[in-house]
Design a protein around this motif. Structure first.
Motif, PDB file in Angstrom:
ATOM      1  N   MET A 137      -5.934   0.857   7.963  1.00  0.00           N
ATOM      2  CA  MET A 137      -6.145   1.117   6.486  1.00  0.00           C
ATOM      3  C   MET A 137      -4.979   1.169   5.549  1.00  0.00           C
ATOM      4  SD  MET A 137      -9.299   2.076   5.797  1.00  0.00           S
ATOM      5  CE  MET A 137      -9.850   2.242   3.766  1.00  0.00           C
ATOM      6  N   LEU A 138      -5.323   0.425   4.408  1.00  0.00           N
ATOM      7  CA  LEU A 138      -4.171   0.205   3.452  1.00  0.00           C
ATOM      8  C   LEU A 138      -4.792   1.164   2.105  1.00  0.00           C
ATOM      9  CD1 LEU A 138      -3.741  -3.717   3.628  1.00  0.00           C
ATOM     10  CD2 LEU A 138      -2.673  -1.904   4.932  1.00  0.00           C
ATOM     11  N   LEU A 139      -4.045   2.289   2.086  1.00  0.00           N
ATOM     12  CA  LEU A 139      -4.678   3.146   1.059  1.00  0.00           C
ATOM     13  C   LEU A 139      -3.767   2.975  -0.168  1.00  0.00           C
ATOM     14  CD1 LEU A 139      -5.190   5.953   3.587  1.00  0.00           C
ATOM     15  CD2 LEU A 139      -6.855   4.956   2.137  1.00  0.00           C
ATOM     16  N   GLY A 140      -4.383   3.145  -1.490  1.00  0.00           N
ATOM     17  CA  GLY A 140      -3.343   3.160  -2.815  1.00  0.00           C
ATOM     18  C   GLY A 140      -2.622   1.709  -2.771  1.00  0.00           C
TER      19      GLY A 140
ATOM     20  N   ALA B 264       0.680  -1.092   0.050  1.00  0.00           N
ATOM     21  CA  ALA B 264       0.052   0.150   0.180  1.00  0.00           C
ATOM     22  C   ALA B 264       0.903   1.315   0.177  1.00  0.00           C
ATOM     23  CB  ALA B 264      -0.972   0.117   1.090  1.00  0.00           C
ATOM     24  N   GLY B 265       0.205   2.347  -0.637  1.00  0.00           N
ATOM     25  CA  GLY B 265       1.204   3.302  -0.784  1.00  0.00           C
ATOM     26  C   GLY B 265       1.216   4.339   0.519  1.00  0.00           C
ATOM     27  N   ARG B 266      -0.084   4.086   1.353  1.00  0.00           N
ATOM     28  CA  ARG B 266      -0.035   4.713   2.827  1.00  0.00           C
ATOM     29  C   ARG B 266      -0.910   3.969   3.547  1.00  0.00           C
ATOM     30  NH1 ARG B 266      -3.076   9.547   2.056  1.00  0.00           N
ATOM     31  NH2 ARG B 266      -4.094   9.914   4.035  1.00  0.00           N
ATOM     32  N   VAL B 267      -0.359   3.739   4.778  1.00  0.00           N
ATOM     33  CA  VAL B 267      -1.086   2.946   5.972  1.00  0.00           C
ATOM     34  C   VAL B 267      -1.599   4.022   7.180  1.00  0.00           C
ATOM     35  CG1 VAL B 267      -1.007   1.114   7.446  1.00  0.00           C
ATOM     36  CG2 VAL B 267       0.245   0.973   5.509  1.00  0.00           C
ATOM     37  N   GLU B 268      -2.855   3.890   7.459  1.00  0.00           N
ATOM     38  CA  GLU B 268      -3.163   4.737   8.808  1.00  0.00           C
ATOM     39  C   GLU B 268      -4.043   3.794   9.548  1.00  0.00           C
ATOM     40  OE1 GLU B 268      -5.729   7.626   6.703  1.00  0.00           O
ATOM     41  OE2 GLU B 268      -4.203   8.664   6.049  1.00  0.00           O
ATOM     42  N   LEU B 269      -4.274   4.155  10.710  1.00  0.00           N
ATOM     43  CA  LEU B 269      -4.861   3.680  11.892  1.00  0.00           C
ATOM     44  C   LEU B 269      -6.130   4.243  11.975  1.00  0.00           C
ATOM     45  CD1 LEU B 269      -2.343   3.342  14.728  1.00  0.00           C
ATOM     46  CD2 LEU B 269      -2.841   1.534  12.866  1.00  0.00           C
TER      47      LEU B 269
END
Ligand SMILES: [Cu+2]
Length: 172
Positions: free
Chosen positions: A121-124, A80-85
């Motif tokens: 959260m796995l974004l992109g 993923a390009g970006r990972v968030e909680l």
């Protein structure tokens, strides 16, 4: 920001040696995966199938077996390009995702990340999340340091990991 301590580094090495052997990607991806970083035990990381370029979420259970509070500060994956909680919060009639700076892990307690609640959260997505495959996810804890777990990709609509042995797969 917490500075890396010798303790954290030691915890990281301990976790690496404790990682289970990787099953072939085409295996059922239902093996109970467990990893440890210091006092934190991570079990059954899983995700749902998703397309490249989209987004996905990883779910897992975190247990703080120690006597000191810890926190999950973030995560990363090459998938993923970006990972968030994220957490889910009610906004009128709808549930919305909200970014969390960290996830608290009180001593002696278990925190479950699951659909409809806390998640990574796995974004992109830089690659598709194919059912049956596993993707590495590196978790970063305030005290326990870093550990990489293998996220088992389930079907797109899956509610969770298949139960070991298949006896309790679907609760109604
Ligand atoms: Cu989210």
């Amino acid at each position: 920001m917490p500075r890396p301590t010798r303790r954290a580094l030691f915890a990281t090495f301990g976790a690496v040696t404790a990682l289970p052997c990787l099953a072939p990607a085409q295996a059922t991806a239902q093996a109970v995966l467990e990893a440890r970083a210091g006092a934190i035990v991570i079990t059954q990381p899983w995700s749902r199938a998703a397309m490249r370029g989209g987004s996905g979420a990883a779910f897992l259970t975190l247990r703080n077996t120690g006597a000191t509070p810890d926190r999950l500060l973030g995560a990363s994956t090459p998938a993923a390009g970006r990972v968030e909680l994220h957490s889910m919060v009610r906004d009128g009639e709808v549930m919305r995702m909200r970014e969390q700076p960290a996830i608290d892990l009180p001593p002696g307690q278990q925190v479950v990340l699951r659909p409809g609640g806390l998640h990574v959260m796995l974004l992109g997505l830089t690659q598709p999340l194919d059912r049956g495959a596993t993707v590495p996810l590196t978790l970063r804890f305030e005290r326990a340091g870093e550990v990489t777990v293998q996220v088992a990709v389930q079907a797109a609509g899956a509610a969770g990991m298949p139960a070991a042995g298949g006896a309790h797969g679907h609760a109604h």
